[in-house]
Write a protein that holds these residues in place. Sequence first.
Motif, PDB file in Angstrom:
ATOM      1  N   LYS A  28      -0.775   0.559  -1.209  1.00 59.14           N
ATOM      2  CA  LYS A  28      -2.015  -0.220  -1.398  1.00 59.14           C
ATOM      3  C   LYS A  28      -2.051  -1.260  -0.284  1.00 59.14           C
ATOM      4  O   LYS A  28      -1.019  -1.889   0.020  1.00 59.14           O
ATOM      5  CB  LYS A  28      -2.020  -0.931  -2.743  1.00 59.14           C
ATOM      6  CG  LYS A  28      -2.347  -0.040  -3.939  1.00 59.14           C
ATOM      7  CD  LYS A  28      -3.834  -0.010  -4.279  1.00 59.14           C
ATOM      8  CE  LYS A  28      -4.112   0.990  -5.392  1.00 59.14           C
ATOM      9  NZ  LYS A  28      -3.737   0.478  -6.724  1.00 59.14           N
TER      10      LYS A  28
ATOM     11  N   SER B 100      -1.782  -1.824  -9.595  1.00 58.06           N
ATOM     12  CA  SER B 100      -2.553  -0.669 -10.094  1.00 58.06           C
ATOM     13  C   SER B 100      -4.064  -0.878  -9.940  1.00 58.06           C
ATOM     14  O   SER B 100      -4.831   0.067  -9.896  1.00 58.06           O
ATOM     15  CB  SER B 100      -2.227  -0.425 -11.576  1.00 58.06           C
ATOM     16  OG  SER B 100      -2.476  -1.617 -12.296  1.00 58.06           O
TER      17      SER B 100
ATOM     18  N   GLN C  29      -9.695   0.595   0.357  1.00 57.44           N
ATOM     19  CA  GLN C  29      -9.346   1.990   0.061  1.00 57.44           C
ATOM     20  C   GLN C  29      -9.070   2.761   1.346  1.00 57.44           C
ATOM     21  O   GLN C  29      -8.155   3.565   1.411  1.00 57.44           O
ATOM     22  CB  GLN C  29     -10.486   2.659  -0.702  1.00 57.44           C
ATOM     23  CG  GLN C  29     -10.667   2.108  -2.085  1.00 57.44           C
ATOM     24  CD  GLN C  29     -11.871   2.689  -2.768  1.00 57.44           C
ATOM     25  OE1 GLN C  29     -12.799   2.004  -3.135  1.00 57.44           O
ATOM     26  NE2 GLN C  29     -11.901   3.994  -2.924  1.00 57.44           N
TER      27      GLN C  29
ATOM     28  N   GLN D  93       9.194   7.556  -0.014  1.00 54.49           N
ATOM     29  CA  GLN D  93       9.923   8.683  -0.601  1.00 54.49           C
ATOM     30  C   GLN D  93      11.419   8.481  -0.359  1.00 54.49           C
ATOM     31  O   GLN D  93      11.820   7.808   0.595  1.00 54.49           O
ATOM     32  CB  GLN D  93       9.430   9.994   0.047  1.00 54.49           C
ATOM     33  CG  GLN D  93       8.024  10.378  -0.453  1.00 54.49           C
ATOM     34  CD  GLN D  93       7.429  11.519   0.357  1.00 54.49           C
ATOM     35  OE1 GLN D  93       8.047  11.984   1.295  1.00 54.49           O
ATOM     36  NE2 GLN D  93       6.226  11.932  -0.022  1.00 54.49           N
TER      37      GLN D  93
ATOM     38  N   ARG E 180      -1.221   6.043   3.038  1.00 56.89           N
ATOM     39  CA  ARG E 180      -0.673   7.111   2.192  1.00 56.89           C
ATOM     40  C   ARG E 180      -0.499   8.424   2.959  1.00 56.89           C
ATOM     41  O   ARG E 180       0.265   9.291   2.535  1.00 56.89           O
ATOM     42  CB  ARG E 180      -1.560   7.347   0.981  1.00 56.89           C
ATOM     43  CG  ARG E 180      -1.482   6.263  -0.080  1.00 56.89           C
ATOM     44  CD  ARG E 180      -2.114   6.691  -1.392  1.00 56.89           C
ATOM     45  NE  ARG E 180      -3.568   6.788  -1.282  1.00 56.89           N
ATOM     46  CZ  ARG E 180      -4.398   5.779  -1.584  1.00 56.89           C
ATOM     47  NH1 ARG E 180      -3.907   4.599  -1.959  1.00 56.89           N
ATOM     48  NH2 ARG E 180      -5.702   5.923  -1.497  1.00 56.89           N
TER      49      ARG E 180
ATOM     50  N   ASN F 219      -9.837   8.368  -6.061  1.00 60.12           N
ATOM     51  CA  ASN F 219     -10.514   7.198  -6.633  1.00 60.12           C
ATOM     52  C   ASN F 219     -12.031   7.354  -6.568  1.00 60.12           C
ATOM     53  O   ASN F 219     -12.741   7.131  -7.554  1.00 60.12           O
ATOM     54  CB  ASN F 219     -10.095   5.941  -5.873  1.00 60.12           C
ATOM     55  CG  ASN F 219      -8.609   5.641  -6.021  1.00 60.12           C
ATOM     56  OD1 ASN F 219      -8.070   5.655  -7.125  1.00 60.12           O
ATOM     57  ND2 ASN F 219      -7.940   5.422  -4.904  1.00 60.12           N
TER      58      ASN F 219
ATOM     59  N   SER G 185      -5.668   1.788   2.594  1.00 58.65           N
ATOM     60  CA  SER G 185      -4.639   2.308   1.674  1.00 58.65           C
ATOM     61  C   SER G 185      -4.490   3.817   1.842  1.00 58.65           C
ATOM     62  O   SER G 185      -3.376   4.341   1.914  1.00 58.65           O
ATOM     63  CB  SER G 185      -5.026   1.979   0.225  1.00 58.65           C
ATOM     64  OG  SER G 185      -5.193   0.581   0.051  1.00 58.65           O
ATOM     65  N   ASP G 186      -5.636   4.503   1.959  1.00 63.94           N
ATOM     66  CA  ASP G 186      -5.618   5.962   2.162  1.00 63.94           C
ATOM     67  C   ASP G 186      -4.908   6.308   3.472  1.00 63.94           C
ATOM     68  O   ASP G 186      -4.070   7.220   3.522  1.00 63.94           O
ATOM     69  CB  ASP G 186      -7.055   6.473   2.188  1.00 63.94           C
ATOM     70  CG  ASP G 186      -7.181   7.921   2.658  1.00 63.94           C
ATOM     71  OD1 ASP G 186      -6.700   8.827   1.956  1.00 63.94           O
ATOM     72  OD2 ASP G 186      -7.751   8.120   3.760  1.00 63.94           O
TER      73      ASP G 186
ATOM     74  N   LEU H 212       3.496   0.329  -9.772  1.00 62.23           N
ATOM     75  CA  LEU H 212       2.576   0.672 -10.865  1.00 62.23           C
ATOM     76  C   LEU H 212       2.293  -0.543 -11.742  1.00 62.23           C
ATOM     77  O   LEU H 212       1.197  -0.719 -12.272  1.00 62.23           O
ATOM     78  CB  LEU H 212       3.167   1.824 -11.684  1.00 62.23           C
ATOM     79  CG  LEU H 212       3.316   3.148 -10.925  1.00 62.23           C
ATOM     80  CD1 LEU H 212       4.041   4.172 -11.783  1.00 62.23           C
ATOM     81  CD2 LEU H 212       1.965   3.680 -10.433  1.00 62.23           C
TER      82      LEU H 212
ATOM     83  N   LYS I 226       5.061   7.645  -0.374  1.00 60.21           N
ATOM     84  CA  LYS I 226       4.759   8.237  -1.689  1.00 60.21           C
ATOM     85  C   LYS I 226       3.508   7.600  -2.284  1.00 60.21           C
ATOM     86  O   LYS I 226       2.677   8.267  -2.899  1.00 60.21           O
ATOM     87  CB  LYS I 226       5.956   8.029  -2.636  1.00 60.21           C
ATOM     88  CG  LYS I 226       5.825   8.752  -3.964  1.00 60.21           C
ATOM     89  CD  LYS I 226       7.105   8.646  -4.772  1.00 60.21           C
ATOM     90  CE  LYS I 226       6.988   9.479  -6.081  1.00 60.21           C
ATOM     91  NZ  LYS I 226       8.217   9.322  -6.921  1.00 60.21           N
ATOM     92  N   ASN I 227       3.346   6.298  -2.096  1.00 65.93           N
ATOM     93  CA  ASN I 227       2.137   5.601  -2.547  1.00 65.93           C
ATOM     94  C   ASN I 227       2.010   4.294  -1.768  1.00 65.93           C
ATOM     95  O   ASN I 227       2.993   3.793  -1.215  1.00 65.93           O
ATOM     96  CB  ASN I 227       2.197   5.313  -4.043  1.00 65.93           C
ATOM     97  CG  ASN I 227       0.803   5.332  -4.667  1.00 65.93           C
ATOM     98  OD1 ASN I 227      -0.189   5.114  -3.970  1.00 65.93           O
ATOM     99  ND2 ASN I 227       0.736   5.599  -5.959  1.00 65.93           N
TER     100      ASN I 227
ATOM    101  N   GLU J  52       8.694   2.253  -7.296  1.00 67.59           N
ATOM    102  CA  GLU J  52       7.484   2.783  -7.939  1.00 67.59           C
ATOM    103  C   GLU J  52       7.131   2.018  -9.212  1.00 67.59           C
ATOM    104  O   GLU J  52       5.965   1.737  -9.488  1.00 67.59           O
ATOM    105  CB  GLU J  52       7.656   4.267  -8.258  1.00 67.59           C
ATOM    106  CG  GLU J  52       6.358   4.932  -8.718  1.00 67.59           C
ATOM    107  CD  GLU J  52       6.381   6.429  -8.516  1.00 67.59           C
ATOM    108  OE1 GLU J  52       7.464   7.052  -8.683  1.00 67.59           O
ATOM    109  OE2 GLU J  52       5.320   6.994  -8.161  1.00 67.59           O
TER     110      GLU J  52
END
Length: 327
Positions: free
Chosen positions: A169, A244, A153, A205, A160, A11, A156-157, A240, A166-167, A236
Amino acid sequence: MIRVGIMGYGNLGRGVECALSKTKDMELVGIFSRRDPASITPHDANTPVYTMEAAIEMKDRIDVMILCGGSAKDLPEQTKEFAKYFNVVDSFDTHAKIPEHFANVDNSAKANNKIAVISAGWDPGMFSLNRLYASAILTSGNSYTFWGKGVSQGHSDAVRRIEGVKNAKQYTIPVEKALEAVRSGANPKLTTREKHTREVFVVAQDGADQEEIKRQIVTMPNYFDEYDTTVHFIDEETFLKEHSGIPHGGFVIHSGTTGWEDEHKHVIEYRLQLDSNPEFTSSVLVAYARAAYRMNQEGMSGAKTVFDIAPSYLHPLSSEELRKQML
Ligand SMILES: NC(=O)C1=CN([C@@H]2O[C@H](COP(=O)(O)OP(=O)(O)OC[C@H]3O[C@@H](n4cnc5c(N)ncnc54)[C@H](OP(=O)(O)O)[C@@H]3O)[C@@H](O)[C@H]2O)C=CC1
Ligand SMILES: N[C@@H](C[C@H]1CC(C(=O)O)=NO1)C(=O)O
């Protein structure tokens, strides 16, 4: 022209690429990534992409390397390493570890006559500056910082990076009761837990241990362990569709008094409302990259925070033009 490299293409890396395109005194030399360059798609297809390992060979072609990695796992190693070869800027935001990061980076930068600006952004960064200005001017009272509701961020990072994720926020949510107490001027004493809650949306995952992921999130030191945190596992498609964006914002507020009897009350408030947390943060990083280059050109070296950098270094106008136009 100030020649700039981007280390890490997430990002922030994408935001820096955009912010650089809007400057007249800076040019993007290349993007560097730990991933296969063929898997990286810059906005401008003509921008060269290199492996992270290729960066050192290009140290004489880049004036400032903007480090866009994550604070949880990347910047603690990358900033002190690349400060040996480049003027660097990072957004390191694990507040409790900033002194340690500063010391580690300072050693590298000083030994190699480079400037390393650490913890640039909005918090730490612009909010830090406003906390300092407010408490330097109004010696009475307290500074309060509230974030959100928005996407952190850093948090969130950090999520992750957990095995099996897998993703993700993370939303930071201010506690209304705390906001009201501060705005009323009551100068309340608030614990970390009383000011914000955190809400995390995770795409796990296939086959991942969701209970273990949740445990690692809510107990994560410096990120979640001092907050009431809710964790949701979603698919997912929903992620998304509904998560997003990366909006955020917040404010620093300080109420204090002056007068022999403290009879005069003052309030200082600095507020940000961000459609894109990464694009705003990246714009801060680009301004501090300009400062890093200029300070190094004047013979300065070592680690710096936003507290150590005169504002005039940030702006493309000269100090003389700034005095004419903005003082
Ligand atoms: N001080 C402040 O106010 C702020 C600080 N920050 C900091 O910025 C940090 C970076 O945030 P952000 O850019 O959102 O983090 P991202 O997760 O988007 O990117 C972090 C790194 O992960 C790698 N990466 C990105 N996307 C992928 C992918 N799809 N697959 C594999 N690796 C990937 C990239 O490195 P590579 O290309 O080498 O693989 C990238 O540099 C945060 O951790 C936070 O600490 C953020 C906002 C404000
Ligand atoms: N560093 C933060 C910027 C602000 C947002 C924040 C939070 O929501 O906890 N803390 O500081 C980020 O990574 O977005």
